[in-house]
Design an enzyme around this catalytic site. Structure first.
Site, PDB file in Angstrom:
ATOM      1  N   ASP A   1      -2.161   4.946  -2.738  1.00 25.72           N
ATOM      2  CA  ASP A   1      -3.106   4.179  -2.352  1.00 25.72           C
ATOM      3  C   ASP A   1      -3.778   4.858  -0.757  1.00 25.72           C
ATOM      4  O   ASP A   1      -5.004   4.734  -0.809  1.00 25.72           O
ATOM      5  CB  ASP A   1      -2.782   2.835  -1.865  1.00 25.72           C
ATOM      6  CG  ASP A   1      -2.204   1.960  -3.249  1.00 25.72           C
ATOM      7  OD1 ASP A   1      -2.829   2.215  -4.129  1.00 25.72           O
ATOM      8  OD2 ASP A   1      -1.189   1.409  -2.744  1.00 25.72           O
TER       9      ASP A   1
ATOM     10  N   VAL B   1       0.828  -1.251   0.003  1.00 24.45           N
ATOM     11  CA  VAL B   1      -0.009   0.071  -0.124  1.00 24.45           C
ATOM     12  C   VAL B   1       0.982   1.293  -0.028  1.00 24.45           C
ATOM     13  O   VAL B   1       1.654   1.432   1.007  1.00 24.45           O
ATOM     14  CB  VAL B   1      -0.901   0.126   1.229  1.00 24.45           C
ATOM     15  CG1 VAL B   1      -1.593   1.273   1.323  1.00 24.45           C
ATOM     16  CG2 VAL B   1      -1.752  -1.272   1.070  1.00 24.45           C
ATOM     17  N   ASP B   2       0.901   1.890  -1.005  1.00 24.05           N
ATOM     18  CA  ASP B   2       1.817   3.063  -1.026  1.00 24.05           C
ATOM     19  C   ASP B   2       1.088   4.502  -0.702  1.00 24.05           C
ATOM     20  O   ASP B   2      -0.079   4.556  -0.556  1.00 24.05           O
ATOM     21  CB  ASP B   2       2.395   3.132  -2.432  1.00 24.05           C
ATOM     22  CG  ASP B   2       1.478   3.473  -3.710  1.00 24.05           C
ATOM     23  OD1 ASP B   2       0.284   3.950  -3.417  1.00 24.05           O
ATOM     24  OD2 ASP B   2       1.882   3.449  -4.909  1.00 24.05           O
ATOM     25  N   SER B   3       1.814   5.428  -1.024  1.00 23.27           N
ATOM     26  CA  SER B   3       1.339   6.776  -0.451  1.00 23.27           C
ATOM     27  C   SER B   3       0.090   7.191  -1.425  1.00 23.27           C
ATOM     28  O   SER B   3      -0.970   7.874  -0.837  1.00 23.27           O
ATOM     29  CB  SER B   3       2.330   7.831  -0.554  1.00 23.27           C
ATOM     30  OG  SER B   3       2.971   7.782  -2.072  1.00 23.27           O
TER      31      SER B   3
END
Lengths: 82, 243
Positions: free
Chosen positions: A43, A39-41
């Site tokens: 997301d 889960v990235d920024s």
């Protein structure tokens, strides 16, 4: 705007949101780290939008910058909605 | 949310000049267009009529990009979908040599030409990210790249826009959202009225000012699906002025 949001409601919204963003449902738990789920920024930006639509809670960059696990996201939303 | 490319194109400051030409070009590409204006309702309605006359669809939308609430309303999704193409064109000039430039003239130009671009970009991005498609085109200026005495406020806003374009482009590229700028030189619009004379055109390799349609054609490309791998760039449209 947001009244009496339960932890279960938030958990469901967050889990559904993460699945929509490509996370495997089987990998989801409160303890799971966002990093391990990829889960990235961005997301988190999208998740914040989903949370805002659902509960009227606004999550800003500052709010989520120290969040590490799915459970922490849920707790943050519950706390803000309370 | 509907299909990936179902939604609006919003052009700020579209009642005349480059904005009007851009609204017409995007409508010709099949986008329903929100034709934003601040004061010139007649101009905006004329643009809408021209779009509809050509078989396109458009709405005139009043709103000031310096007003955060107006910007939110301009960008808000409706039955047709979210704004998926945003052209930040609204801008104004308050010229003066630096020693004589007042705080108000400085702040007003920064607020409209730079902060207005940011506000609209910030409001438009979330639905674009979720749609995995979005096009933002910022109308900068060659004055953001090279000197033009008497426009320190305008230059700061336009250079700031170019810097912001690059950084936001890097932030959202992995979601299929592109952010680019165009940097027009001297273009025949109300903004440059009384500016383009023989002395100016002599300095332009093309020996003439540009037409709004020539800038709109570049914006149309950057807003198109074909420009999917172009992001963070500034396309100079100046007849060779800065070459």
């Amino acid at each position: 705007m947001a009244t009496a949001v339960t932890s279960e409601q938030v958990e469901k919204t967050i889990y559904d949101g993460l699945v929509e963003l490509g996370t495997e449902r089987g990998e989801l738990s409160r303890e799971a780290s966002l990093e391990s789920l990829d889960v990235d920024s961005l997301d988190l930006v999208e998740l914040a939008q989903i949370v805002e639509e659902e509960f009227g809670v606004e999550l800003r960059g500052d709010d989520v910058k120290d969040v590490k696990t799915v459970g922490e996201v849920i707790d943050l939303v519950v706390a803000k909605a309370g | 949310m509907g299909d990936r490319n179902t939604g609006w194109a919003l052009v700020t400051g579209a009642s005349r000049g480059i904005g009007a030409a851009t609204a017409l070009a995007l409508a010709a590409d099949g986008w329903p267009v929100r034709v934003n204006y601040r004061e010139d309702e007649t101009g905006a309605r004329d643009v809408v009529a021209r779009i509809e006359g050509a078989g396109g669809s458009a709405e005139a939308r009043q709103g000031d990009v310096a007003d955060p609430a107006d910007v939110e309303a301009l960008v808000e999704a409706d039955d047709l979908g979210p704004v998926l193409v945003l052209v930040n064109n609204a801008g104004l000039r308050r010229d003066g040599l630096a020693p004589q430039l007042g705080d108000e003239e400085w702040a007003r130009v920064i607020d409209v030409n730079l902060s207005g671009v940011f506000r609209a970009t910030r409001a438009a991005l979330p639905p674009m990210l979720r749609a995995r498609f979005g096009r933002i085109v910022n109308v900068a200026s060659v004055v953001g790249l090279r000197a033009n005495a008497g426009q320190s406020n305008y230059a700061a806003a336009k250079a700031g826009t170019i810097g912001m374009t690059k950084t936001v482009a890097a932030e959202v590229a992995r979601r299929g959202v592109t952010v680019n700028a165009v940097a027009p030189g001297f273009v025949e619009t109300k903004l440059t009225e009384g500016v383009v004379d023989e002395r100016v055109t002599a300095a332009i390799p093309a020996r003439r000012a540009g037409r709004p349609e020539e800038v709109a054609a570049c914006i149309r490309f950057l807003a198109s699906p074909e420009a999917s791998y172009v992001t963070g760039t500034t396309l100079t449209v100046d007849g060779g002025l800065s070459a």
